[in-house]
Design a protein around this motif. Structure first.
Motif, mmCIF file in Angstrom:
data_model
loop_
_atom_site.group_PDB
_atom_site.id
_atom_site.type_symbol
_atom_site.label_atom_id
_atom_site.label_comp_id
_atom_site.label_asym_id
_atom_site.label_seq_id
_atom_site.Cartn_x
_atom_site.Cartn_y
_atom_site.Cartn_z
ATOM 1 N N PHE A 89 -14.167 -9.865 -95.718
ATOM 2 C CA PHE A 89 -13.517 -10.151 -97.061
ATOM 3 C C PHE A 89 -13.554 -11.393 -97.607
ATOM 4 C CE2 PHE A 89 -10.977 -7.653 -93.697
ATOM 5 C CZ PHE A 89 -10.932 -6.594 -94.277
ATOM 6 N N ASN A 90 -13.714 -11.398 -99.077
ATOM 7 C CA ASN A 90 -13.870 -12.302 -100.072
ATOM 8 C C ASN A 90 -12.831 -13.394 -100.007
ATOM 9 O OD1 ASN A 90 -14.027 -13.982 -102.566
ATOM 10 N ND2 ASN A 90 -15.963 -12.824 -102.854
ATOM 11 N N ILE A 91 -13.011 -14.474 -99.577
ATOM 12 C CA ILE A 91 -11.811 -15.400 -99.621
ATOM 13 C C ILE A 91 -11.010 -15.610 -100.949
ATOM 14 C CG2 ILE A 91 -12.232 -16.395 -97.449
ATOM 15 C CD1 ILE A 91 -13.541 -18.990 -98.650
ATOM 16 N N SER A 92 -11.993 -15.435 -101.747
ATOM 17 C CA SER A 92 -11.414 -16.016 -103.316
ATOM 18 C C SER A 92 -10.592 -14.590 -104.114
ATOM 19 C CB SER A 92 -12.631 -16.203 -104.370
ATOM 20 O OG SER A 92 -13.389 -17.332 -103.649
ATOM 21 N N THR A 93 -11.046 -13.413 -103.325
ATOM 22 C CA THR A 93 -10.393 -12.248 -104.325
ATOM 23 C C THR A 93 -9.533 -11.346 -103.205
ATOM 24 O OG1 THR A 93 -12.266 -10.782 -103.820
ATOM 25 C CG2 THR A 93 -12.015 -12.157 -105.870
ATOM 26 N N GLY A 94 -10.032 -11.635 -101.556
ATOM 27 C CA GLY A 94 -9.475 -10.831 -100.958
ATOM 28 C C GLY A 94 -10.068 -9.346 -100.698
ATOM 29 N N ASP A 95 -11.173 -9.025 -101.660
ATOM 30 C CA ASP A 95 -11.578 -7.831 -101.553
ATOM 31 C C ASP A 95 -12.484 -7.544 -100.404
ATOM 32 O OD1 ASP A 95 -10.623 -7.259 -104.268
ATOM 33 O OD2 ASP A 95 -12.388 -7.564 -105.197
ATOM 34 N N LEU A 96 -12.630 -6.344 -99.991
ATOM 35 C CA LEU A 96 -13.277 -5.818 -98.763
ATOM 36 C C LEU A 96 -14.759 -5.884 -99.492
ATOM 37 C CD1 LEU A 96 -13.576 -4.150 -95.783
ATOM 38 C CD2 LEU A 96 -13.393 -2.239 -97.433
ATOM 39 N N GLU A 97 -15.591 -6.778 -98.792
ATOM 40 C CA GLU A 97 -16.962 -6.711 -98.994
ATOM 41 C C GLU A 97 -18.024 -5.993 -97.814
ATOM 42 O OE1 GLU A 97 -17.940 -10.637 -100.016
ATOM 43 O OE2 GLU A 97 -17.310 -10.694 -101.901
ATOM 44 N N ASP A 98 -17.413 -5.734 -96.738
ATOM 45 C CA ASP A 98 -18.352 -5.066 -95.756
ATOM 46 C C ASP A 98 -17.192 -4.289 -94.909
ATOM 47 O OD1 ASP A 98 -20.345 -4.004 -94.340
ATOM 48 O OD2 ASP A 98 -21.527 -5.923 -94.109
ATOM 49 N N PHE A 99 -17.667 -3.203 -94.347
ATOM 50 C CA PHE A 99 -16.832 -2.318 -93.652
ATOM 51 C C PHE A 99 -16.846 -2.599 -92.204
ATOM 52 C CE2 PHE A 99 -18.682 -0.632 -97.388
ATOM 53 C CZ PHE A 99 -17.390 -0.366 -98.177
ATOM 54 N N PRO A 100 -16.151 -1.955 -91.319
ATOM 55 C CA PRO A 100 -15.211 -0.619 -91.749
ATOM 56 C C PRO A 100 -14.034 -0.752 -92.524
ATOM 57 C CG PRO A 100 -14.908 -1.220 -89.442
ATOM 58 C CD PRO A 100 -15.971 -2.078 -90.059
ATOM 59 N N GLY A 101 -13.214 0.136 -92.610
ATOM 60 C CA GLY A 101 -11.992 0.184 -93.320
ATOM 61 C C GLY A 101 -12.049 0.454 -94.776
ATOM 62 N N LEU A 102 -10.893 0.807 -95.549
ATOM 63 C CA LEU A 102 -10.971 1.207 -96.846
ATOM 64 C C LEU A 102 -10.188 0.085 -97.644
ATOM 65 C CD1 LEU A 102 -9.900 4.856 -96.159
ATOM 66 C CD2 LEU A 102 -12.020 4.127 -96.965
ATOM 67 N N ASP A 103 -9.435 -0.613 -97.229
ATOM 68 C CA ASP A 103 -8.579 -1.446 -97.794
ATOM 69 C C ASP A 103 -8.930 -2.995 -97.884
ATOM 70 O OD1 ASP A 103 -6.933 0.523 -99.191
ATOM 71 O OD2 ASP A 103 -5.664 0.570 -97.600
ATOM 72 N N SER A 104 -8.449 -3.549 -98.753
ATOM 73 C CA SER A 104 -8.595 -4.947 -99.210
ATOM 74 C C SER A 104 -7.397 -5.844 -98.571
ATOM 75 C CB SER A 104 -9.102 -5.376 -100.731
ATOM 76 O OG SER A 104 -10.150 -4.896 -100.812
ATOM 77 N N LEU A 105 -7.379 -7.274 -98.828
ATOM 78 C CA LEU A 105 -6.476 -8.008 -98.491
ATOM 79 C C LEU A 105 -5.746 -8.253 -99.752
ATOM 80 C CD1 LEU A 105 -8.284 -10.550 -95.955
ATOM 81 C CD2 LEU A 105 -6.627 -8.569 -95.444
ATOM 82 N N HIS A 106 -4.419 -8.698 -99.492
ATOM 83 C CA HIS A 106 -3.786 -9.555 -100.691
ATOM 84 C C HIS A 106 -4.112 -10.859 -100.865
ATOM 85 C CE1 HIS A 106 -0.630 -6.242 -102.006
ATOM 86 N NE2 HIS A 106 -0.677 -6.048 -100.813
ATOM 87 N N LYS A 107 -4.292 -11.524 -101.950
ATOM 88 C CA LYS A 107 -4.440 -12.746 -102.269
ATOM 89 C C LYS A 107 -3.375 -13.459 -102.656
ATOM 90 C CE LYS A 107 -6.908 -16.345 -102.984
ATOM 91 N NZ LYS A 107 -7.797 -17.117 -103.277
ATOM 92 N N PHE A 108 -2.809 -14.348 -102.183
ATOM 93 C CA PHE A 108 -1.553 -15.183 -102.694
ATOM 94 C C PHE A 108 -1.999 -16.395 -103.405
ATOM 95 C CE2 PHE A 108 -0.812 -13.025 -98.591
ATOM 96 C CZ PHE A 108 0.145 -11.963 -99.203
ATOM 97 N N GLN A 109 -0.966 -16.964 -104.111
ATOM 98 C CA GLN A 109 -1.147 -18.104 -104.869
ATOM 99 C C GLN A 109 -0.926 -19.405 -104.156
ATOM 100 O OE1 GLN A 109 0.629 -16.611 -108.370
ATOM 101 N NE2 GLN A 109 -0.644 -17.726 -109.643
ATOM 102 N N VAL A 110 -1.766 -20.348 -104.314
ATOM 103 C CA VAL A 110 -1.739 -21.622 -103.720
ATOM 104 C C VAL A 110 -1.751 -22.719 -104.890
ATOM 105 C CG1 VAL A 110 -3.049 -23.252 -102.212
ATOM 106 C CG2 VAL A 110 -3.520 -20.929 -101.863
ATOM 107 N N LYS A 111 -0.689 -23.883 -104.395
ATOM 108 C CA LYS A 111 -0.744 -24.779 -105.307
ATOM 109 C C LYS A 111 -0.349 -26.251 -104.419
ATOM 110 C CE LYS A 111 4.143 -24.833 -106.729
ATOM 111 N NZ LYS A 111 5.021 -24.234 -107.716
ATOM 112 N N ILE A 112 -0.940 -27.409 -105.068
ATOM 113 C CA ILE A 112 -0.983 -28.460 -104.392
ATOM 114 C C ILE A 112 -0.059 -29.436 -105.117
ATOM 115 C CG2 ILE A 112 -2.288 -30.369 -103.351
ATOM 116 C CD1 ILE A 112 -4.627 -28.095 -102.749
ATOM 117 N N GLU A 113 1.019 -29.962 -104.436
ATOM 118 C CA GLU A 113 1.826 -30.839 -105.124
ATOM 119 C C GLU A 113 2.307 -31.875 -104.040
ATOM 120 O OE1 GLU A 113 5.511 -29.329 -106.726
ATOM 121 O OE2 GLU A 113 4.310 -27.997 -108.055
#
Length: 598
Positions: free
Chosen positions: A135-159
């Motif tokens: 899974f691509n850490i910037s988008t959560g997209d599946l880039e190599d298999f097995p499986g069909l679905d990708s990961l959710h990507k959540f927002q990060v902020k630093i304060e």
């Protein structure tokens, strides 16, 4: 970006049950969705997705009440290249620090639910420790298999030196995201005798090809046809969990195919392909024209050709019905399994608790010998013997004897007679390509369909993928190989779809496979055909080891048990294009491999 400041991700109301640690060994049986059919929702951004057709979905734009935000750590808590699971109250998130930047993603692999924090972070992606999906850490997209679905990507902020993650509660509970897909807007869909894309075979290669076309914005007609009576399902699970019902195995629910306009013809057998007129003919006489064709027919199991082969209760395992029937008949009875490869050994392991006795007949000296070598094969054989499985090695079946038409005894060449009420045959398979013999589409002497790196056959516009093809394996000097494994079929289906759309994609996946027996998993990456040495680190007796398969000076494959994430680590090194030398693994110092970083 997921979360609440942007377009929403697909949502679904199912809440995953998180298994306690001790259940981890059962990974192979807890396939995606834990046995319940999944509901896939539209996501408000799909092309050609009309409101009234959207799968029933909660409000597409999450309200602030649907969001949760929390400080999860101090910026200095994570080093570069480190991953950590953090809790947001509504669920966990995988926090990754890479090149000084923080990323937050779903924490479980959508394939079988593996904890990704135990995986491998390298080259901007995280690789699953169990089966190698990336899974691509910037988008959560599946880039190599097995499986069909990708990961959710959540927002990060630093304060003020603190790292905050913000996410939608639904996405946290869901742990999977289906990519945005186009819909079919072809007016002729469903009833005309021509289609833009025809896919023969609805295994992983066929399904991934169809989904990839839709993900890439293709909105013309797609027809997927299969010999099976079911929609695409998780076939590797058949031999690992024989009494799983077809609906529990489904890779996508019926609504999914309807929503994205992927037409599936079940129990549909193609008998001829006319490449000159771009037309296929089905067994019932139905004709369908196509402009692009994917051949992904898979393989047919070999059967016994000995005397008495027509007696009842002798099975190959190809469909859920086969598997279910074997379990039903095997309860409290005597079972003989012919063949000690993956299928035979998985079936034997599963039936030990159900059957009165399980015996395995094999031509080689040890199970898995050609694939895993003598020593690993022997260690696995011992595990089976400790579980009451009896082996008859270096022999084969000479006769099946019945009583009133039903199997009673299996006679071996060694003249030994074994009592048997049920016989399961797992002696390999042949490509199911007989229907292509007169077509002009090239087949090799064994019946495989040779393709290039782009999955193209010798006929323009005709592609092939999955168990029935031979293709050039990039990191083994483009050697033409056949790799009949689940993950490869996914990857090939994707490359075929990309090239149907003229994207010039090439196969570059490192093969990755797994097997599960008695709650233990063996993982394998690479292509070990022709290995001349095996270097084993760890303890074979205890089944906590890693085996490196070498040819000359190079490591060409790796297998492990209870040694995660080493196989994913090796797969990542090979995928990066770096060769692993024999001397690097002979020393026993594997710090270069087992370190979490890249």
């Amino acid at each position: 970006m997921g979360g609440c400041f942007s377009k929403p991700k697909p949502v679904e109301l199912k809440i995953e049950v998180v298994l306690p640690e001790k259940e981890r060994g059962k990974e192979e049986l807890s396939a995606s969705g834990k046995g319940s059919p999944r509901a896939y929702q539209g996501n408000g951004t799909a092309r050609h997705f009309h409101t009234e057709e959207r799968l029933s979905t909660p409000h597409p734009y999450p309200s602030p009440q649907d969001c949760v935000e929390a400080a999860v750590c101090h910026v200095k808590d994570l080093e570069n290249g480190q991953m950590r699971e953090v809790e947001l109250g509504w669920g966990k998130v995988l926090l990754v620090k890479d090149n000084g930047e923080f990323h937050a993603l779903g924490h479980k692999c959508p394939h079988y639910g593996a904890p990704l924090v135990k995986g491998v972070l390298s080259r901007g992606r995280v690789r699953c420790p169990w089966h190698g999906a990336c899974f691509n850490i910037s988008t959560g997209d599946l880039e190599d298999f097995p499986g069909l679905d990708s990961l959710h990507k959540f927002q990060v902020k630093i304060e003020k030196e603190k790292v905050y993650v913000r996410a939608s509660k639904q996405a946290l509970q869901l742990q999977r995201r289906t990519k945005v897909m186009a819909k079919c807007i072809s007016p002729s869909a469903g009833y005309s005798s021509s289609t833009n894309v025809l896919i023969v075979g609805a295994g992983a290669a066929g399904l991934v090809c169809a989904e990839t076309l839709r993900q890439e914005g293709f909105s013309d007609r797609i027809v997927l046809c299969t010999l099976d009576r079911h929609l695409p399902y998780d076939r590797p699970k058949l031999s690992k969990s024989l009494d799983t019902q077809p609906e529990q195995l489904a890779l996508r629910p019926k609504e999914f195919f309807r929503a994205y306009g992927i037409e599936v013809l079940t129990e549909a057998q193609v008998v001829t392909v006319d490449v000159r007129n771009k037309k296929v003919v089905f067994k019932d006489g139905f004709k369908l024209e196509y402009s692009k064709l994917l051949l992904a027919p898979g393989s047919s199991p070999k059967t016994l050709s000995c005397k008495g082969k027509e007696v009842e209760n002798v099975f190959t395992i190809r469909t859920p019905e086969d598997a279910n029937r074997v379990v039903r008949l095997a309860r409290g009875r005597n079972v003989v399994v012919v063949g000690a490869g993956f299928l035979g050994m998985e079936v034997s392991a599963y039936l030990t608790e159900k059957a009165h006795s399980v015996s395995v007949v094999e031509l080689e000296e040890t199970p898995f010998r050609r694939f895993l070598g003598e020593r690993v094969g022997r260690a696995l054989m011992k595990m089976f013997e400790n579980n009451r499985v009896k082996f008859y090695m270096q022999t084969e079946v000479s006769e099946l004897r019945g009583q009133e038409g039903k199997l009673k005894e299996v006679v071996l060449k060694s003249s030994k007679v074994v009592r048997a009420d049920v016989c399961v045959v797992g002696i390999g398979a042949v490509p199911a390509t007989g229907f292509l013999r007169q077509s002009g589409i090239g087949l090799d002497s064994r019946g495989f369909i040779p393709v290039n790196k782009m999955m193209q056959t010798n006929v323009p516009g005709v592609f092939a993928a999955g168990d029935a093809v031979t293709f050039p394996l990039a990191w083994r000097n483009n050697r033409k190989v056949n790799i009949p494994h689940w993950q490869m079929a996914h990857a090939q289906g994707r490359v075929a779809a990309q090239n149907m759309l003229a994207q010039e994609a090439e196969m570059s996946t490192v093969p990755y496979l797994w097997t599960a027996m008695f709650g233990k998993s063996l993982r394998y990456a690479g292509y070990g055909e022709g290995f001349d040495d095996v270097i084993i680190q760890g303890d074979l007796e205890e089944l906590k080891f890693v085996a490196f398969y070498t040819k000359g000076d190079e490591v060409i494959a790796v297998a492990s048990m209870n040694y995660d994430p080493i196989v994913s680590k090796v797969a990542e090194v090979l995928a990066s294009g770096r060769a692993i030398r024999k001397r690097e693994v002979e020393t026993g110092d594997m710090s270069w491999l087992t370190g979490k970083g890249s």
